[in-house]
Scaffold this active site. Structure first.
Site, PDB file in Angstrom:
ATOM      1  N   SER A 128       0.872  -1.159  -3.515  1.00 26.89           N
ATOM      2  CA  SER A 128       1.873  -0.357  -4.225  1.00 26.89           C
ATOM      3  C   SER A 128       2.360  -1.052  -5.484  1.00 26.89           C
ATOM      4  O   SER A 128       2.459  -2.287  -5.538  1.00 26.89           O
ATOM      5  CB  SER A 128       3.056  -0.140  -3.283  1.00 26.89           C
ATOM      6  OG  SER A 128       4.192   0.265  -4.001  1.00 26.89           O
ATOM      7  N   GLU A 130       5.293  -1.179  -6.165  1.00 27.85           N
ATOM      8  CA  GLU A 130       6.505  -1.903  -5.753  1.00 27.85           C
ATOM      9  C   GLU A 130       6.243  -3.401  -5.654  1.00 27.85           C
ATOM     10  O   GLU A 130       7.170  -4.208  -5.641  1.00 27.85           O
ATOM     11  CB  GLU A 130       6.998  -1.382  -4.397  1.00 27.85           C
ATOM     12  CG  GLU A 130       7.824  -0.129  -4.475  1.00 27.85           C
ATOM     13  CD  GLU A 130       9.198  -0.338  -5.095  1.00 27.85           C
ATOM     14  OE1 GLU A 130       9.942  -1.210  -4.628  1.00 27.85           O
ATOM     15  OE2 GLU A 130       9.522   0.387  -6.048  1.00 27.85           O
ATOM     16  N   TYR A 152      10.061  -3.643   1.816  1.00 24.84           N
ATOM     17  CA  TYR A 152       8.852  -2.821   1.640  1.00 24.84           C
ATOM     18  C   TYR A 152       7.890  -3.497   0.659  1.00 24.84           C
ATOM     19  O   TYR A 152       6.705  -3.663   0.943  1.00 24.84           O
ATOM     20  CB  TYR A 152       9.240  -1.426   1.128  1.00 24.84           C
ATOM     21  CG  TYR A 152       8.041  -0.596   0.732  1.00 24.84           C
ATOM     22  CD1 TYR A 152       7.290   0.078   1.693  1.00 24.84           C
ATOM     23  CD2 TYR A 152       7.624  -0.515  -0.605  1.00 24.84           C
ATOM     24  CE1 TYR A 152       6.168   0.817   1.334  1.00 24.84           C
ATOM     25  CE2 TYR A 152       6.511   0.217  -0.967  1.00 24.84           C
ATOM     26  CZ  TYR A 152       5.787   0.878   0.006  1.00 24.84           C
ATOM     27  OH  TYR A 152       4.663   1.597  -0.347  1.00 24.84           O
TER      28      TYR A 152
HETATM   29  P1  NAP Z   1       4.047   9.068   3.725  1.00 18.56           P
HETATM   30  O1  NAP Z   1       3.898  10.492   3.324  1.00 18.56           O
HETATM   31  O2  NAP Z   1       5.419   8.525   3.980  1.00 18.56           O
HETATM   32  O3  NAP Z   1       3.137   8.832   5.012  1.00 18.56           O
HETATM   33  C1  NAP Z   1       3.249   7.665   5.756  1.00 18.56           C
HETATM   34  C2  NAP Z   1       2.323   7.769   6.950  1.00 18.56           C
HETATM   35  O4  NAP Z   1       2.467   6.557   7.724  1.00 18.56           O
HETATM   36  C3  NAP Z   1       2.636   8.931   7.895  1.00 18.56           C
HETATM   37  O5  NAP Z   1       1.447   9.452   8.397  1.00 18.56           O
HETATM   38  C4  NAP Z   1       3.429   8.255   9.004  1.00 18.56           C
HETATM   39  O6  NAP Z   1       3.291   8.890  10.268  1.00 18.56           O
HETATM   40  C5  NAP Z   1       2.727   6.923   9.061  1.00 18.56           C
HETATM   41  N1  NAP Z   1       3.582   5.901   9.717  1.00 18.56           N
HETATM   42  C6  NAP Z   1       4.820   5.533   9.375  1.00 18.56           C
HETATM   43  N2  NAP Z   1       5.291   4.597  10.229  1.00 18.56           N
HETATM   44  C7  NAP Z   1       4.298   4.395  11.134  1.00 18.56           C
HETATM   45  C8  NAP Z   1       4.153   3.580  12.282  1.00 18.56           C
HETATM   46  N3  NAP Z   1       5.124   2.776  12.689  1.00 18.56           N
HETATM   47  N4  NAP Z   1       3.004   3.639  12.959  1.00 18.56           N
HETATM   48  C9  NAP Z   1       2.005   4.455  12.576  1.00 18.56           C
HETATM   49  N5  NAP Z   1       2.070   5.264  11.501  1.00 18.56           N
HETATM   50  C10 NAP Z   1       3.210   5.230  10.796  1.00 18.56           C
HETATM   51  O7  NAP Z   1       3.376   8.099   2.637  1.00 18.56           O
HETATM   52  P2  NAP Z   1       2.349   8.430   1.463  1.00 18.56           P
HETATM   53  O8  NAP Z   1       3.130   8.775   0.256  1.00 18.56           O
HETATM   54  O9  NAP Z   1       1.311   9.343   1.972  1.00 18.56           O
HETATM   55  O10 NAP Z   1       1.737   6.992   1.209  1.00 18.56           O
HETATM   56  C11 NAP Z   1       0.587   6.539   1.907  1.00 18.56           C
HETATM   57  C12 NAP Z   1       0.508   5.029   1.811  1.00 18.56           C
HETATM   58  O11 NAP Z   1       0.466   4.638   0.442  1.00 18.56           O
HETATM   59  C13 NAP Z   1       1.685   4.281   2.409  1.00 18.56           C
HETATM   60  O12 NAP Z   1       1.193   3.069   2.934  1.00 18.56           O
HETATM   61  C14 NAP Z   1       2.583   3.988   1.208  1.00 18.56           C
HETATM   62  O13 NAP Z   1       3.368   2.842   1.460  1.00 18.56           O
HETATM   63  C15 NAP Z   1       1.549   3.761   0.137  1.00 18.56           C
HETATM   64  N6  NAP Z   1       1.931   4.075  -1.247  1.00 18.56           N
HETATM   65  C16 NAP Z   1       2.421   5.305  -1.562  1.00 18.56           C
HETATM   66  C17 NAP Z   1       2.719   5.595  -2.882  1.00 18.56           C
HETATM   67  C18 NAP Z   1       3.260   6.920  -3.293  1.00 18.56           C
HETATM   68  O14 NAP Z   1       3.787   7.029  -4.413  1.00 18.56           O
HETATM   69  N7  NAP Z   1       3.123   7.965  -2.488  1.00 18.56           N
HETATM   70  C19 NAP Z   1       2.499   4.625  -3.878  1.00 18.56           C
HETATM   71  C20 NAP Z   1       1.972   3.393  -3.506  1.00 18.56           C
HETATM   72  C21 NAP Z   1       1.688   3.139  -2.184  1.00 18.56           C
HETATM   73  P3  NAP Z   1       4.378   9.943  10.859  1.00 18.56           P
HETATM   74  O15 NAP Z   1       4.002  11.277  10.293  1.00 18.56           O
HETATM   75  O16 NAP Z   1       4.183   9.839  12.320  1.00 18.56           O
HETATM   76  O17 NAP Z   1       5.731   9.479  10.393  1.00 18.56           O
HETATM   77  O1  G4F Z   2      11.282   8.371  -4.977  1.00 18.94           O
HETATM   78  P1  G4F Z   2      11.680   7.002  -4.630  1.00 18.94           P
HETATM   79  O2  G4F Z   2      12.392   6.812  -3.338  1.00 18.94           O
HETATM   80  O3  G4F Z   2      10.355   6.134  -4.738  1.00 18.94           O
HETATM   81  P2  G4F Z   2      10.095   4.558  -4.914  1.00 18.94           P
HETATM   82  O4  G4F Z   2      11.234   3.759  -4.449  1.00 18.94           O
HETATM   83  O5  G4F Z   2       9.635   4.357  -6.316  1.00 18.94           O
HETATM   84  O6  G4F Z   2       8.898   4.324  -3.890  1.00 18.94           O
HETATM   85  C1  G4F Z   2       7.774   5.189  -3.850  1.00 18.94           C
HETATM   86  O7  G4F Z   2       6.807   4.717  -4.756  1.00 18.94           O
HETATM   87  C2  G4F Z   2       6.254   3.424  -4.436  1.00 18.94           C
HETATM   88  C3  G4F Z   2       5.250   3.072  -5.542  1.00 18.94           C
HETATM   89  O8  G4F Z   2       5.916   2.416  -6.590  1.00 18.94           O
HETATM   90  C4  G4F Z   2       5.580   3.504  -3.078  1.00 18.94           C
HETATM   91  F1  G4F Z   2       4.989   2.313  -2.788  1.00 18.94           F
HETATM   92  C5  G4F Z   2       6.621   3.864  -2.031  1.00 18.94           C
HETATM   93  O9  G4F Z   2       5.972   4.009  -0.771  1.00 18.94           O
HETATM   94  C6  G4F Z   2       7.246   5.218  -2.416  1.00 18.94           C
HETATM   95  O10 G4F Z   2       6.247   6.203  -2.307  1.00 18.94           O
HETATM   96  O11 G4F Z   2      12.632   6.398  -5.782  1.00 18.94           O
HETATM   97  C7  G4F Z   2      12.245   6.402  -7.133  1.00 18.94           C
HETATM   98  C8  G4F Z   2      13.443   5.988  -7.992  1.00 18.94           C
HETATM   99  C9  G4F Z   2      14.148   4.720  -7.500  1.00 18.94           C
HETATM  100  O12 G4F Z   2      14.422   3.892  -8.597  1.00 18.94           O
HETATM  101  C10 G4F Z   2      15.456   5.224  -6.905  1.00 18.94           C
HETATM  102  O13 G4F Z   2      16.545   4.310  -6.992  1.00 18.94           O
HETATM  103  O14 G4F Z   2      14.427   7.021  -7.936  1.00 18.94           O
HETATM  104  C11 G4F Z   2      15.703   6.434  -7.790  1.00 18.94           C
HETATM  105  N1  G4F Z   2      16.618   7.432  -7.195  1.00 18.94           N
HETATM  106  C12 G4F Z   2      17.713   7.946  -7.803  1.00 18.94           C
HETATM  107  N2  G4F Z   2      18.333   8.797  -6.978  1.00 18.94           N
HETATM  108  C13 G4F Z   2      16.508   7.967  -5.976  1.00 18.94           C
HETATM  109  C14 G4F Z   2      17.598   8.834  -5.837  1.00 18.94           C
HETATM  110  N3  G4F Z   2      15.582   7.797  -5.003  1.00 18.94           N
HETATM  111  C15 G4F Z   2      15.720   8.525  -3.863  1.00 18.94           C
HETATM  112  N4  G4F Z   2      14.786   8.419  -2.895  1.00 18.94           N
HETATM  113  N5  G4F Z   2      16.792   9.380  -3.668  1.00 18.94           N
HETATM  114  C16 G4F Z   2      17.747   9.564  -4.630  1.00 18.94           C
HETATM  115  O15 G4F Z   2      18.703  10.337  -4.443  1.00 18.94           O
END
Ligand code: NAP
Ligand code: G4F
Length: 327
Positions: A128, A130, A152
């Site tokens: 990520s 992050e 995280y």
């Molecule tokens: P998501 O929608 O939150 O999906 C997370 C998945 O992980 C769900 O299937 C969830 O299952 C499963 N999970 C959570 N806790 C678990 C546990 N204890 N044991 C087994 N499974 C578990 O996330 P996503 O956006 O698809 O992201 C996929 C991956 O990419 C994650 O590893 C995330 O950290 C990473 N990532 C995401 C982004 C982004 O912007 N979306 C960016 C960088 C990296 P349940 O349905 O059972 O909760």
């Molecule tokens: O949507 P967010 O919660 O995503 P964040 O923290 O960037 O993380 C996501 O992206 C990561 C990749 O860089 C993944 F690895 C991670 O699994 C996840 O998918 O927050 C985005 C930004 C933050 O700066 C937060 O402080 O939005 C700001 N924010 C402002 N108001 C908020 C809110 N975030 C959330 N969730 N809710 C709010 O009300």
């Protein structure tokens, strides 16, 4: 012979798009899910409802090495996509222990199981942006030092280190995709983009008056999840394993996202947003911007869906969703 893929986190945003993408490529798709998902199918398998009959789901736990070994031995996957994680940064401040446990041990258990029971399986780790946290350089690429700002982020740096170490020490095919934020109509409601698009739809339809947000000035490099799952697959098709940044190279603030989303339904965002300081994070990642030139050069990958169309997709889809569900 059809290739076999095993996906952890298949019920999530990326897992569901990846499963659809691999089915189109004629893979046999298997997924690991938690017991709760089996108990509460309608709610927790909503993203998979259209493909449920075409995939095979196995109950296992990222917290149990033995359960993962069992599935890997049974499925014998050519490719393993490890997407399962506690993925919500804000929650990781509230529950560091389970975030670190699931995200670090889950990755370690899988790598160890592959080494001992399926060393030919190719492995993708969901890294990520992050990991860059308090960024040391702008834009960030594969050589930018990490400075994670949450449990995280720390868990993802460790997962990335484990993945590289298994590649170097045991000659396994292991890659990390360092993916910047990617969103879609399937994004979880807790993330800021979905919170905004869902609230815009509810406000437009008269079901809600305000949306309460935290830091409006945080900047992210937002792409579309559909594009990003393709990059995951591309990484595992190369001769040699490597790590890649996947991003759009464009940055917008939370305020920009809200302004555009509200404007798409003819509303001025300023009238509908309230700030709650309780939503600010103890340590914020203020700015992220990716440099995906290596992916462009080596994988021939580039993002197809850019910011404006991403926001449009989410708002239009949420208007339909709210009309249909009333939620
Ligand atoms: P998501 O929608 O939150 O999906 C997370 C998945 O992980 C769900 O299937 C969830 O299952 C499963 N999970 C959570 N806790 C678990 C546990 N204890 N044991 C087994 N499974 C578990 O996330 P996503 O956006 O698809 O992201 C996929 C991956 O990419 C994650 O590893 C995330 O950290 C990473 N990532 C995401 C982004 C982004 O912007 N979306 C960016 C960088 C990296 P349940 O349905 O059972 O909760
Ligand atoms: O949507 P967010 O919660 O995503 P964040 O923290 O960037 O993380 C996501 O992206 C990561 C990749 O860089 C993944 F690895 C991670 O699994 C996840 O998918 O927050 C985005 C930004 C933050 O700066 C937060 O402080 O939005 C700001 N924010 C402002 N108001 C908020 C809110 N975030 C959330 N969730 N809710 C709010 O009300």
């Amino acid at each position: 012979m059809a290739k076999i893929a095993l996906i952890t986190g298949i019920t999530g945003q990326d897992g569901s798009y990846l499963a659809e993408f691999l089915l189109k490529k004629r893979y046999k798709v298997h997924g690991i899910i938690r017991r709760v998902a089996l108990e509460d199918k309608t709610h927790r398998l909503w993203r998979l409802r259209k493909i449920l009959k075409k995939i095979t789901l196995h109950a296992a736990s990222l917290e149990s090495y033995a359960s993962l070994v069992k599935i890997i031995q049974r499925v014998k996957p050519n490719e393993i996509y490890h997407l399962g994680a506690q993925s919500y940064v804000d929650y990781s401040f509230k529950d560091e222990f389970s975030t670190l446990n699931t995200n670090i041990n889950g990755t370690h258990y899988l790598l160890s199981a592959i080494k001992d029971f399926s060393p030919k399986s190719k492995f993708y780790f969901a890294g990520s942006s992050e990991m860059f946290g308090k960024v040391k350089k702008v834009p960030q690429n594969e050589n930018t030092p990490f400075y994670p700002r949450s449990a995280y982020g720390i868990s993802k740096v460790t997962g990335h280190d484990l993945t590289r170490n298994y590649r170097e020490a045991y000659n396994l095919y292991c890659c990390t995709g360092i993916l910047f934020n990617h969103e879609s109509p399937r994004r979880g409601f807790e993330f800021v983009t979905r919170k905004i698009s869902h609230s815009v739809a509810r406000i437009k339809l008269g079901l809600q008056r305000k949306v309460i947000l935290g830091n409006l000035e945080a900047k992210r490099d937002w792409g579309h999840a559909k594009d990003y799952v393709e990059a995951m697959w591309m990484m595992l098709q190369k001769k040699k394993p490597d790590d890649f940044v996947i991003a759009t190279g464009k940055q917008h603030s939370v305020r920009d996202f809200a302004k555009l989303a509200f404007s798409m339904v003819g509303l001025n965002y300023k009238k509908y947003i309230e700030i709650d300081k309780n939503l600010l994070r103890p340590a914020e990642v203020q700015t992220l911007l990716g440099d995906y030139s290596k992916a462009k050069r080596v994988l021939k990958w580039k993002p197809k869906i850019l910011f404006k169309n991403l926001v449009r997709d989410m708002v239009e889809s949420d208007i339909k969703f709210v009309k249909r569900s009333g939620y």
